[in-house]
Motif scaffolding. Structure first.
Motif, PDB file in Angstrom:
ATOM      1  N   ARG A  46     -10.354  -1.572   3.279  1.00  0.00           N
ATOM      2  CA  ARG A  46      -9.274  -2.569   3.224  1.00  0.00           C
ATOM      3  C   ARG A  46      -8.620  -2.791   4.590  1.00  0.00           C
ATOM      4  NH1 ARG A  46      -6.195   0.487  -1.481  1.00  0.00           N
ATOM      5  NH2 ARG A  46      -8.043   1.318  -2.530  1.00  0.00           N
TER       6      ARG A  46
ATOM      7  N   ALA B 129      -6.712   9.157   2.000  1.00  0.00           N
ATOM      8  CA  ALA B 129      -6.854   8.158   0.933  1.00  0.00           C
ATOM      9  C   ALA B 129      -8.132   7.342   1.155  1.00  0.00           C
ATOM     10  CB  ALA B 129      -5.633   7.243   0.920  1.00  0.00           C
ATOM     11  N   ASN B 130      -8.702   6.860   0.068  1.00  0.00           N
ATOM     12  CA  ASN B 130      -9.943   6.078   0.155  1.00  0.00           C
ATOM     13  C   ASN B 130      -9.612   4.613   0.357  1.00  0.00           C
ATOM     14  OD1 ASN B 130     -11.785   8.279  -0.300  1.00  0.00           O
ATOM     15  ND2 ASN B 130     -10.968   8.335  -2.394  1.00  0.00           N
ATOM     16  N   VAL B 131      -9.421   4.224   1.611  1.00  0.00           N
ATOM     17  CA  VAL B 131      -8.865   2.888   1.883  1.00  0.00           C
ATOM     18  C   VAL B 131      -9.510   2.127   3.044  1.00  0.00           C
ATOM     19  CG1 VAL B 131      -6.561   3.421   0.958  1.00  0.00           C
ATOM     20  CG2 VAL B 131      -7.065   3.930   3.353  1.00  0.00           C
TER      21      VAL B 131
ATOM     22  N   THR C 289      -9.525  -1.067  11.544  1.00  0.00           N
ATOM     23  CA  THR C 289      -8.261  -0.353  11.700  1.00  0.00           C
ATOM     24  C   THR C 289      -7.823   0.151  10.332  1.00  0.00           C
ATOM     25  OG1 THR C 289      -7.657  -1.834  13.488  1.00  0.00           O
ATOM     26  CG2 THR C 289      -5.872  -0.588  12.479  1.00  0.00           C
TER      27      THR C 289
ATOM     28  N   VAL D 154     -17.965  -2.419  -5.377  1.00  0.00           N
ATOM     29  CA  VAL D 154     -18.711  -3.662  -5.480  1.00  0.00           C
ATOM     30  C   VAL D 154     -19.953  -3.480  -6.356  1.00  0.00           C
ATOM     31  CG1 VAL D 154     -20.056  -3.300  -3.359  1.00  0.00           C
ATOM     32  CG2 VAL D 154     -19.545  -5.629  -4.116  1.00  0.00           C
ATOM     33  N   ASN D 155     -20.474  -2.246  -6.403  1.00  0.00           N
ATOM     34  CA  ASN D 155     -21.703  -2.021  -7.161  1.00  0.00           C
ATOM     35  C   ASN D 155     -21.469  -1.180  -8.413  1.00  0.00           C
ATOM     36  OD1 ASN D 155     -21.091   0.274  -5.774  1.00  0.00           O
ATOM     37  ND2 ASN D 155     -23.208   0.789  -5.241  1.00  0.00           N
TER      38      ASN D 155
ATOM     39  N   LEU E  93       0.826  -1.207   0.000  1.00  0.00           N
ATOM     40  CA  LEU E  93       0.000   0.000   0.000  1.00  0.00           C
ATOM     41  C   LEU E  93       0.868   1.267   0.000  1.00  0.00           C
ATOM     42  CD1 LEU E  93      -2.944   1.105   0.333  1.00  0.00           C
ATOM     43  CD2 LEU E  93      -2.500   1.140   2.800  1.00  0.00           C
TER      44      LEU E  93
ATOM     45  N   GLN F 165     -18.308   7.469  -1.384  1.00  0.00           N
ATOM     46  CA  GLN F 165     -17.580   6.196  -1.301  1.00  0.00           C
ATOM     47  C   GLN F 165     -17.791   5.643   0.106  1.00  0.00           C
ATOM     48  OE1 GLN F 165     -13.662   5.709  -2.857  1.00  0.00           O
ATOM     49  NE2 GLN F 165     -13.758   7.538  -4.151  1.00  0.00           N
TER      50      GLN F 165
ATOM     51  N   VAL G  33     -15.831  -4.126   1.591  1.00  0.00           N
ATOM     52  CA  VAL G  33     -15.795  -3.768   0.168  1.00  0.00           C
ATOM     53  C   VAL G  33     -16.113  -2.284   0.093  1.00  0.00           C
ATOM     54  CG1 VAL G  33     -16.503  -6.040  -0.660  1.00  0.00           C
ATOM     55  CG2 VAL G  33     -18.236  -4.287  -0.179  1.00  0.00           C
ATOM     56  N   THR G  34     -15.921  -1.706  -1.091  1.00  0.00           N
ATOM     57  CA  THR G  34     -16.293  -0.306  -1.281  1.00  0.00           C
ATOM     58  C   THR G  34     -17.537  -0.243  -2.143  1.00  0.00           C
ATOM     59  OG1 THR G  34     -13.916   0.007  -1.472  1.00  0.00           O
ATOM     60  CG2 THR G  34     -15.308   1.949  -1.782  1.00  0.00           C
ATOM     61  N   ALA G  35     -18.470   0.628  -1.773  1.00  0.00           N
ATOM     62  CA  ALA G  35     -19.676   0.813  -2.591  1.00  0.00           C
ATOM     63  C   ALA G  35     -19.833   2.303  -2.875  1.00  0.00           C
ATOM     64  CB  ALA G  35     -20.901   0.282  -1.847  1.00  0.00           C
ATOM     65  N   LEU G  36     -20.492   2.582  -3.995  1.00  0.00           N
ATOM     66  CA  LEU G  36     -20.837   3.974  -4.302  1.00  0.00           C
ATOM     67  C   LEU G  36     -22.295   4.172  -3.921  1.00  0.00           C
ATOM     68  CD1 LEU G  36     -19.241   4.765  -7.782  1.00  0.00           C
ATOM     69  CD2 LEU G  36     -18.773   5.899  -5.595  1.00  0.00           C
ATOM     70  N   VAL G  37     -22.560   5.067  -2.998  1.00  0.00           N
ATOM     71  CA  VAL G  37     -23.937   5.297  -2.540  1.00  0.00           C
ATOM     72  C   VAL G  37     -24.238   6.780  -2.684  1.00  0.00           C
ATOM     73  CG1 VAL G  37     -25.516   5.135  -0.590  1.00  0.00           C
ATOM     74  CG2 VAL G  37     -23.797   3.357  -0.938  1.00  0.00           C
TER      75      VAL G  37
ATOM     76  N   PRO H 282      -5.698   0.758   7.256  1.00  0.00           N
ATOM     77  CA  PRO H 282      -4.505   0.074   6.755  1.00  0.00           C
ATOM     78  C   PRO H 282      -3.330   1.028   6.571  1.00  0.00           C
ATOM     79  CG  PRO H 282      -6.059   0.426   4.968  1.00  0.00           C
ATOM     80  CD  PRO H 282      -6.749   0.878   6.232  1.00  0.00           C
ATOM     81  N   MET H 283      -3.614   2.332   6.659  1.00  0.00           N
ATOM     82  CA  MET H 283      -2.555   3.299   6.364  1.00  0.00           C
ATOM     83  C   MET H 283      -1.718   3.583   7.613  1.00  0.00           C
ATOM     84  SD  MET H 283      -1.638   4.755   3.533  1.00  0.00           S
ATOM     85  CE  MET H 283      -2.965   5.035   2.386  1.00  0.00           C
TER      86      MET H 283
ATOM     87  N   LYS I 224     -13.200   7.182   3.164  1.00  0.00           N
ATOM     88  CA  LYS I 224     -11.994   8.029   3.240  1.00  0.00           C
ATOM     89  C   LYS I 224     -11.384   7.948   4.640  1.00  0.00           C
ATOM     90  CE  LYS I 224     -11.749  12.110   0.993  1.00  0.00           C
ATOM     91  NZ  LYS I 224     -10.746  11.864  -0.042  1.00  0.00           N
TER      92      LYS I 224
ATOM     93  N   LYS J 154      -3.034   2.919  10.940  1.00  0.00           N
ATOM     94  CA  LYS J 154      -3.458   2.021  12.028  1.00  0.00           C
ATOM     95  C   LYS J 154      -4.318   2.668  13.125  1.00  0.00           C
ATOM     96  CE  LYS J 154      -0.666  -0.960  10.003  1.00  0.00           C
ATOM     97  NZ  LYS J 154      -1.165  -1.492   8.738  1.00  0.00           N
TER      98      LYS J 154
END
Ligand SMILES: Cc1cc2nc3c(=O)[nH]c(=O)nc-3n(C[C@H](O)[C@H](O)[C@H](O)COP(=O)(O)OP(=O)(O)OC[C@H]3O[C@@H](n4cnc5c(N)ncnc54)[C@H](O)[C@@H]3O)c2cc1C
Lengths: 857, 111
Positions: free
Chosen positions: B55, B50-52, B68, A815-816, A563, B27, B19-23, B70-71, B44, B73
């Protein structure tokens, strides 16, 4: 200058004890009206003479330097390469050979000793050396190399003197490839420190190591070859032995000429006379170390010298410390044979009782000397197995606490004294640290590991023989003080990683759910989940991306990439041995160009491509895998890369095929998960171009095979790897490295790199050698199996991911919204490539476009 | 009246992963817990920008489900968005998105 202030201090001699003195002065008085000038005639920074022989095992002279930060102190000046020729006590000046005149208010003599050589005919021939300085060792090394080349055959070496230094020198000559003989005037080796039985046992061991021993013999004449270099030695026994290289190790004499010529009191057997304060007959002059004569004696060991340095540093500021010589023991080192003794070796105390156990099969001789009531320990002799030396020596003059024979019993005897030794017992005699100070390091200074205690007290940092005892005291103190160093990994697991590793292995557990149900609570966290993942992976419990394991992985291990700060990833294919074909290079170039990836050569001899979006990773990797490349695991807590130099295939100097070995090791350990990332280096000759000793495992070629070093580190806390084993053939090398890695994986703490793991290993590198190389604990086969299973089970993570549609799902951006990707990414151009844009910079979301942007500053 | 967006099937999600979804233009990081509950927070990461967050590693602190970053912690409650461990920085909470499972489909709403 106030009357009590030491003012301008000058030290003559820049050896071990002078260094100690400077260090003490610096830490003792943060403030104060003093300046220190240390003048030494050797051209190097003051170095660790005790470990001089390490130079023969590949260590370079710079690595021997004693803690150099001392010399950075603005109040301290170090002058090297200048001999002090004259001391004028009336004018209070010293004058060097170059005419430099240094005035002093306080003078400290720390001139050490010189190696005495008997007046034997021929000692001035080329090829005859003494053994005292780095220059001596370098000269011996160079002579051995050029003389062997001139003669076109292996050399024969002779060491005159069978004491500890002579035996060390003999082992060193052997290491240089010479057939070696030791000539000793007395009737046994180490005659000062060993009794007859011990001396005889030592002869057997040394002879078994291939060194010829001639006792009751003296060198009477050295003969020259036609070219004038030494070739033979006539002995007092009438024999003549061949001698292409000769080292005299016949004793040392205090360097007291300056003191003598300036009229200071000199001892009967030489040395500058001092009293308990270490002051000489002139109140402005002090003497410390080997050049000082206390009660008629100069001591040739570093510990008493250090003590004197401490005394003077205290006295100069009106402190109370005085010098009381502590009883010293002697331990042979660097000779590949164990021999040690302390106290009343010969049982001369009236009524003394000796309990001896000589075991001709195990080739050990051990003797404990006690008082007439068998209670008080008076001395000991240990040959072949000196493990009792470290634990018993501190108890000299104290109650032994058990029947002496119980200590000598082969198995199940009295436990060696441990954490309960009295406070005033000196545990580390080299640094003069008592058991009480070790305990205080824990209870008052908050140290919680042996490593911290070493750093805080300096105990165990010189010869290292006290480390086992030190470890026991630290552990016991932590327990007694009820200092619960929480060993819990996190709120979910109450035990450290190594314990959990054993539990998982013994229980045959295969998933996080099983592990947490059996040994933890809750659903884990960012600390314990990757640990469990790594343990399961090390134990071969399947692909890191199997569904049950997938949830345990940090994102790096989850998407098999590293990353970056904007949420994209780097892509690093494996390049074993740094070898890469033009065809693969082309594919890498095309991929980087097409996806607009920032490209650079990494520090580990690979090519890194940065800026890949999560949804691009499979397409990128498909191209790389199709071209025959595989994951480089640049993201994992696992083997990074094996760095190597070009080696004997191309290099004029290489003696072994380092690239070939690098490739072999990389393909063997690729993907092996560990408590932390680890790196390996392979150098094809002693020039060490691969910088292997800065790696977790460093392999350096020798004429005879490979030397392996372990526990090195670059980065934040640089540390040179330590020598674990020498002259191994290819297969044995691989076995030793297998065992080292397996043992580390099984027992290290979470995120503990090999450097602190080795540093904290109970018993240090020697114990590690016993366990791994000699298999003293009988765990070798089990360690071998861990790596063998890994090698059998290895599969490229990227290839198996690409073959599995289920796993590929996790690389969607949304996912969508298939096909969409993160709209917030933005890049700008720098030196012709893309990099993440900062707010306000000219930017484009597509790095392919961004790298062509015109940037107007 | 909450407007729900169907983002995927529950079966599309791995337990304890996101997972990431667009609503509605946001994001959103959507997580399935070990007990099949579904929770959602902003994607975000407030610390790195960052948009993470989808993950990050899912776990627990006491009884609270957590994620947590990932960038760097930091740790948040997935239930309330409260920052539980800001890693020595000022605490920034997360926006929580209402989420539920209906007949095997995962539904997320803008707050
Ligand atoms: C191979 C070897 C192994 C050893 N192993 C051990 C061991 O295991 N345990 C142990 O306790 N001890 C050991 N020793 C002994 C130990 O090294 C010494 O006790 C220690 O170095 C003494 O320190 P010192 O400062 O008194 O003298 P040194 O370290 O000898 O330093 C004196 C320095 O002063 C310089 N000097 C002298 N006169 C002048 C002058 N007029 N002007 C400028 N400079 C001058 C010298 O060149 C030298 O650099 C070993 C020694 C050797 C050679």
């Amino acid at each position: 200058m106030s009357p009590s202030s030491p003012g301008r201090i000058v030290v003559v001699g820049a050896g071990m004890v002078a260094h100690r003195f400077a260090d003490q002065l610096r830490s003792r008085s943060a403030e104060g009206d003093w300046r220190l000038t240390v003048i030494g005639d050797e051209p190097l920074l003051p170095y660790d003479r005790v470990h001089l022989s390490d130079l023969f095992t590949g260590k370079d002279a710079a690595a021997l330097a004693l803690e150099p930060s001392v010399w950075a102190d603005p109040r301290i000046t170090l002058v090297t390469g200048e001999r002090v020729e004259r001391l004028d006590r009336d004018a209070r000046t010293v004058t060097t050979a170059t005419g430099r005149v240094e005035p002093y208010d306080t003078l400290v003599l720390a001139t050490g000793s010189w190696a005495w050589t008997p007046r034997t005919e021929g000692t001035d021939l080329p090829g005859v050396f003494s053994y005292r300085t780095v220059a001596d060792v370098v000269a011996v090394q160079e002579w051995a190399a050029t003389r062997a080349a001139e003669l076109g055959r292996p050399l024969t070496g002779v060491v005159v003197g069978g004491g500890v230094l002579g035996l060390e020198a003999a082992a060193a000559l052997q290491g240089l490839g010479a057939t070696t003989t030791v000539v000793e005037f007395a009737d046994r080796l180490m005659n000062v420190q060993l009794d007859d039985g011990g001396g005889e046992a030592l002869r057997v061991l040394v002879t078994a190591n291939g060194v010829e021993v001639r006792t009751a013999a003296a060198a009477v004449r050295l003969g020259a070859a036609d070219d004038g270099a030494v070739a033979t030695m006539d002995l007092s026994t009438g024999a003549t032995v061949p001698a292409d290289v000769v080292v005299f190790s016949t004793g040392i004499r205090p360097r007291d000429r300056l003191a003598r010529e300036s009229g200071l009191a000199i001892g009967e057997r030489g040395g500058v006379v001092v009293g308990r304060t270490c002051r000489t007959s002139d109140p402005a002059v002090w003497a410390i170390g080997e050049c000082a004569s206390f009660e008629g004696e100069c001591v040739g060991l570093v510990a008493p010298g250090n003590l004197m340095a401490d005394v003077v540093a205290s006295q100069l500021f009106g402190g109370p410390r005085t010098y009381t010589p502590a009883p010293e023991g002697t331990r042979l080192k660097g000779a590949g044979v164990e021999a040690a003794s302390f106290g009343d070796v010969f049982g001369l105390t009236p009524g003394a009782l000796e309990v001896t156990l000589a075991d001709p099969v195990a080739r050990t001789y051990r003797k404990i000397v006690v008082s007439d009531d068998a209670r008080t320990l008076l001395g000991g002799v240990f040959v072949g197995d000196a493990s009792l030396y470290a634990s018993l020596r501190p108890l000299l003059g104290r109650p032994l606490g058990a029947d002496p024979s119980a200590f000598l019993a082969p198995e199940g005897g009295a436990p060696a004294p441990g954490g309960d030794v009295p406070d005033d017992v000196v545990v580390c005699s080299c640094a003069n640290v008592s058991a009480g100070s070790v305990r205080a390091a824990v209870t008052e200074h908050g140290c919680t590991t042996v490593g911290e205690v070493k750093a805080c007290t300096k105990a165990g940092t010189v010869c290292g023989s006290c480390v086992p005892l030190l470890t026991k005291i630290v552990t016991a103190t932590l327990e007694d003080a009820g200092i619960t160093v929480s060993r819990a990994m996190c709120e979910h697991f109450a035990m450290p990683r190594a314990e959990l590793f054993a539990l998982v292995r013994e229980g045959g557990l295969r998933t996080f759910s099983e592990v947490v149900a059996a040994h933890g609570t809750g659903r884990g966290c960012v600390i314990c989940k990757p640990v469990v993942a790594s343990i399961l992976s090390s134990l071969g419990a399947g692909h890191v991306l199997e569904p049950e394991h997938a949830a345990l992985q940090d994102t790096n291990d989850h998407v098999l990439a590293n990353l970056q700060k904007d949420g994209t990833y780097s892509v690093v294919p494996r390049v074993p041995g740094g070898e890469i074909t033009p065809e693969k290079l082309l594919v890498i170039a095309q991929v980087a160009q097409e996806f607009g990836l920032y490209t650079r050569i990494t520090g580990a001899q690979r090519i890194g491509m940065f800026g890949a979006r999560i949804d691009q990773l499979p397409a990128i990797w498909r191209r790389l895998v199709d071209a025959g490349m595989e994951s480089g695991q640049a993201y994992g807590k696992s083997l990074r890369a094996v760095k190597s130099c070009v080696g004997s295939a191309w290099c004029r100097f290489g003696v072994q095929d380092s690239v070939g070995m690098g490739v072999r090791l990389e393909l063997r350990y690729r993907g092996l998960r560990a408590p932390h990332k680890f790196k390996v280096g392979v150098s094809g000759c002693a020039r060490e171009c691969a910088e292997a000793r800065g790696k977790d495992v460093g392999v350096i070629a020798t004429e005879k095979g490979w030397n392996v070093y372990v526990g090195g580190n670059g980065g934040f806390t640089p540390r040179h790897a330590e020598l674990l084993a020498e002259d191994l053939d290819d297969d044995r090398l691989v076995q030793v490295v297998d065992r080292f890695l397996a043992h580390y994986i099984q027992t290290a703490d979470r995120l503990q790199r090999t450097a602190p793991w080795v540093a904290d290993y109970p018993g240090g590198i020697e114990e590690l050698r016993r366990v791994l190389v000699e298999d003293a604990l009988g765990i070798g086969a089990q360690l071998d199996a861990l790596v063998a299973d890994h090698v059998d089970g290895y599969a490229d993570e990227w290839r198996s991911t690409l073959e599995d549609p289920d796993k590929l799902r996790r690389f969607q951006a949304f996912v969508n919204a298939p096909g969409e990707h993160d709209p917030d990414l933005a890049y700008t151009a720098e030196r012709g490539q893309a990099r993440p844009a900062r707010p306000g910079e000219t930017a484009h979301h597509d790095p392919v476009v961004a790298r062509t942007l015109e940037i107007v500053p | 009246m909450t407007r729900w967006t169907a983002v995927c099937a529950l079966a599309d999600l791995d337990p304890e992963r996101g997972v990431t979804a667009l609503v509605e233009g946001h994001q959103v990081a959507v997580f399935r817990l070990a007990d099949d509950r579904v929770l959602a927070v902003q994607q975000k990461d407030p610390y790195s920008g960052a948009n993470v967050l989808s993950r990050g590693i899912v776990g627990s602190a006491g009884d609270v489900a957590t994620v947590t970053s990932p960038m760097y912690k930091q740790v948040w409650s997935l239930e309330s968005g409260t920052c539980l461990d800001p890693g020595g920085k000022p605490a920034h909470d997360l926006v929580v998105f209402p989420a539920r499972v209906d007949d095997g489909r995962v539904l997320v709403a803008a707050p």
